[in-house]
Design a protein around this motif. Structure first.
Motif, PDB file in Angstrom:
ATOM      1  N   LEU A  39       8.215  29.549  -4.275  1.00 44.53           N
ATOM      2  CA  LEU A  39       7.950  30.907  -3.804  1.00 44.53           C
ATOM      3  C   LEU A  39       8.769  31.956  -4.550  1.00 44.53           C
ATOM      4  CD1 LEU A  39       7.812  30.275   0.059  1.00 44.53           C
ATOM      5  CD2 LEU A  39       5.953  30.202  -1.615  1.00 44.53           C
ATOM      6  N   GLY A  40       9.472  31.525  -5.590  1.00 46.60           N
ATOM      7  CA  GLY A  40      10.247  32.470  -6.392  1.00 46.60           C
ATOM      8  C   GLY A  40      11.561  32.865  -5.780  1.00 46.60           C
ATOM      9  N   MET A  41      12.096  32.044  -4.892  1.00 48.81           N
ATOM     10  CA  MET A  41      13.342  32.357  -4.205  1.00 48.81           C
ATOM     11  C   MET A  41      14.483  31.532  -4.792  1.00 48.81           C
ATOM     12  SD  MET A  41      11.988  32.098  -0.284  1.00 48.81           S
ATOM     13  CE  MET A  41      10.559  33.029   0.278  1.00 48.81           C
ATOM     14  N   SER A  42      15.535  32.208  -5.146  1.00 47.01           N
ATOM     15  CA  SER A  42      16.754  31.517  -5.554  1.00 47.01           C
ATOM     16  C   SER A  42      17.902  32.436  -5.202  1.00 47.01           C
ATOM     17  CB  SER A  42      16.755  31.229  -7.051  1.00 47.01           C
ATOM     18  OG  SER A  42      17.889  30.483  -7.409  1.00 47.01           O
ATOM     19  N   THR A  43      18.740  32.004  -4.259  1.00 43.50           N
ATOM     20  CA  THR A  43      19.710  32.928  -3.672  1.00 43.50           C
ATOM     21  C   THR A  43      21.095  32.339  -3.644  1.00 43.50           C
ATOM     22  OG1 THR A  43      19.464  32.069  -1.427  1.00 43.50           O
ATOM     23  CG2 THR A  43      17.911  33.775  -2.126  1.00 43.50           C
ATOM     24  N   PRO A  44      22.123  33.176  -3.580  1.00 46.05           N
ATOM     25  CA  PRO A  44      23.468  32.684  -3.310  1.00 46.05           C
ATOM     26  C   PRO A  44      23.606  32.247  -1.872  1.00 46.05           C
ATOM     27  CG  PRO A  44      23.474  35.063  -3.400  1.00 46.05           C
ATOM     28  CD  PRO A  44      22.092  34.618  -3.800  1.00 46.05           C
ATOM     29  N   SER A  45      24.760  31.689  -1.549  1.00 42.46           N
ATOM     30  CA  SER A  45      25.017  31.198  -0.200  1.00 42.46           C
ATOM     31  C   SER A  45      24.826  32.308   0.820  1.00 42.46           C
ATOM     32  CB  SER A  45      26.443  30.656  -0.106  1.00 42.46           C
ATOM     33  OG  SER A  45      26.681  30.151   1.190  1.00 42.46           O
ATOM     34  N   LEU A  93      17.374  28.073   5.643  1.00 37.61           N
ATOM     35  CA  LEU A  93      18.464  28.990   5.297  1.00 37.61           C
ATOM     36  C   LEU A  93      18.183  29.732   3.996  1.00 37.61           C
ATOM     37  CD1 LEU A  93      21.604  26.867   6.215  1.00 37.61           C
ATOM     38  CD2 LEU A  93      21.023  29.107   7.156  1.00 37.61           C
ATOM     39  N   ARG A  94      17.661  29.036   3.016  1.00 38.36           N
ATOM     40  CA  ARG A  94      17.386  29.675   1.730  1.00 38.36           C
ATOM     41  C   ARG A  94      16.304  30.736   1.864  1.00 38.36           C
ATOM     42  NH1 ARG A  94      18.585  28.309  -3.446  1.00 38.36           N
ATOM     43  NH2 ARG A  94      19.285  26.222  -2.878  1.00 38.36           N
ATOM     44  N   VAL A  95      15.253  30.427   2.630  1.00 42.43           N
ATOM     45  CA  VAL A  95      14.193  31.410   2.843  1.00 42.43           C
ATOM     46  C   VAL A  95      14.761  32.647   3.549  1.00 42.43           C
ATOM     47  CG1 VAL A  95      12.028  31.859   4.062  1.00 42.43           C
ATOM     48  CG2 VAL A  95      12.341  29.701   2.842  1.00 42.43           C
ATOM     49  N   SER A  96      15.538  32.419   4.591  1.00 42.08           N
ATOM     50  CA  SER A  96      16.138  33.544   5.318  1.00 42.08           C
ATOM     51  C   SER A  96      17.059  34.364   4.424  1.00 42.08           C
ATOM     52  CB  SER A  96      16.916  33.031   6.535  1.00 42.08           C
ATOM     53  OG  SER A  96      16.055  32.403   7.467  1.00 42.08           O
TER      54      SER A  96
END
Length: 264
Positions: free
Chosen positions: A250-256, A132-135
């Motif tokens: 991978l440098g990903m940090s996202t909201p819900s 989910l976070r990657v998407s």
């Protein structure tokens, strides 16, 4: 979607909702030789990466080979046969035995393995949250397995992960000329998803899978589900010791995110 899948996805959403440090966006790769490349696709292996199937499959394989007179421990089954196509397992076993296995041996193995999966198969901890976070970072996701598509579909369905991937985003080494450690299945997956190999990241738990990813020109991330960090690193992988470590790497940090299968 099944109640089990609903609960799994909702739990992952809640965990993701607590992390709102960066806006959604495609990820670049910091502090790495590939840092100038944009990640457009993360390719997940299935067995040992998304689903905790290795022990179940190898325990059964050891039992059924031993029943035929080829004494095999579960550990031996994992080390010797775990990275092979089943046709190659049969060929090696028959060579060791000096005779052919019964005509229905492979069919019975696949049937008994499916029964074991239905009884005991679980997702790898953090698998749903990670996909989910990657998407949510705007990056495509797919699955590329050494196993048959029917096995991958069953594994994802039983563990509540099937709704995280588009049906067209599942790939098998049985659909290409050569299995891992050759790059064929990863190159096939990238082509079908419309992404250049150099913009792909592969998550693998086996040395042969890591070698296949590198041969395909892709960045390889090793998840040592079986405690084989050294062999994965020696094969050329970076290491994550839990799947939730992957998006930050991978440098990903996202909201819900809003949940939908990958359509890339």
């Amino acid at each position: 979607m099944s109640p089990r899948s609903d609960e799994l996805i909702e739990a992952a959403r809640r965990r993701l909702a607590a992390d709102r440090r960066l806006p959604i966006g495609r990820s670049s790769i910091p502090e790495h030789p590939y840092q100038t490349r944009l990640i457009e696709l993360v390719i997940f292996d299935c067995d040992g990466v998304l689903v905790d199937s290795i022990t179940l499959a190898c325990d059964l394989l050891a039992t059924m080979l031993s029943e035929q007179g080829l004494a095999t421990t579960p550990r031996e089954a994992r080390v010797r046969y775990g990275e092979l196509l089943l046709a190659d397992v049969v060929s090696i076993a028959e060579r060791e035995l000096g005779r052919t296995l019964p005509d229905d041996w492979l069919e019975r193995y696949e049937s008994r393995r499916a029964d074991a999966f239905r009884a005991k198969l679980m997702p790898v901890p953090g698998a749903a949250e990670t996909v989910l976070r990657v998407s949510a970072a705007g990056v495509g996701v797919c699955v590329a397995s050494q196993g048959k598509l029917s096995k991958t579909r069953l594994s994802l369905e039983l563990t509540g992960l099937s709704d995280l991937f588009s049906p067209s985003a599942l790939f098998s080494a049985y659909s290409v000329p050569r299995g891992k450690p050759h790059p064929d299945v990863f190159l096939h997956a990238a082509a079908a998803m419309g992404v250049q190999p150099q913009r792909c990241v592969v998550v693998e738990d086996s040395p042969s899978g890591v070698r296949a990813a590198i041969a395909a020109g892709m960045r390889a991330i090793g998840y040592p589900a079986d405690g084989e960090e050294t062999v994965l690193r020696d094969a050329g992988a970076e290491i994550v010791n839990s799947l939730p470590q992957l998006p930050p790497l991978l440098g990903m940090s996202t909201p819900s995110p809003t949940r939908s299968p990958s359509t890339r």
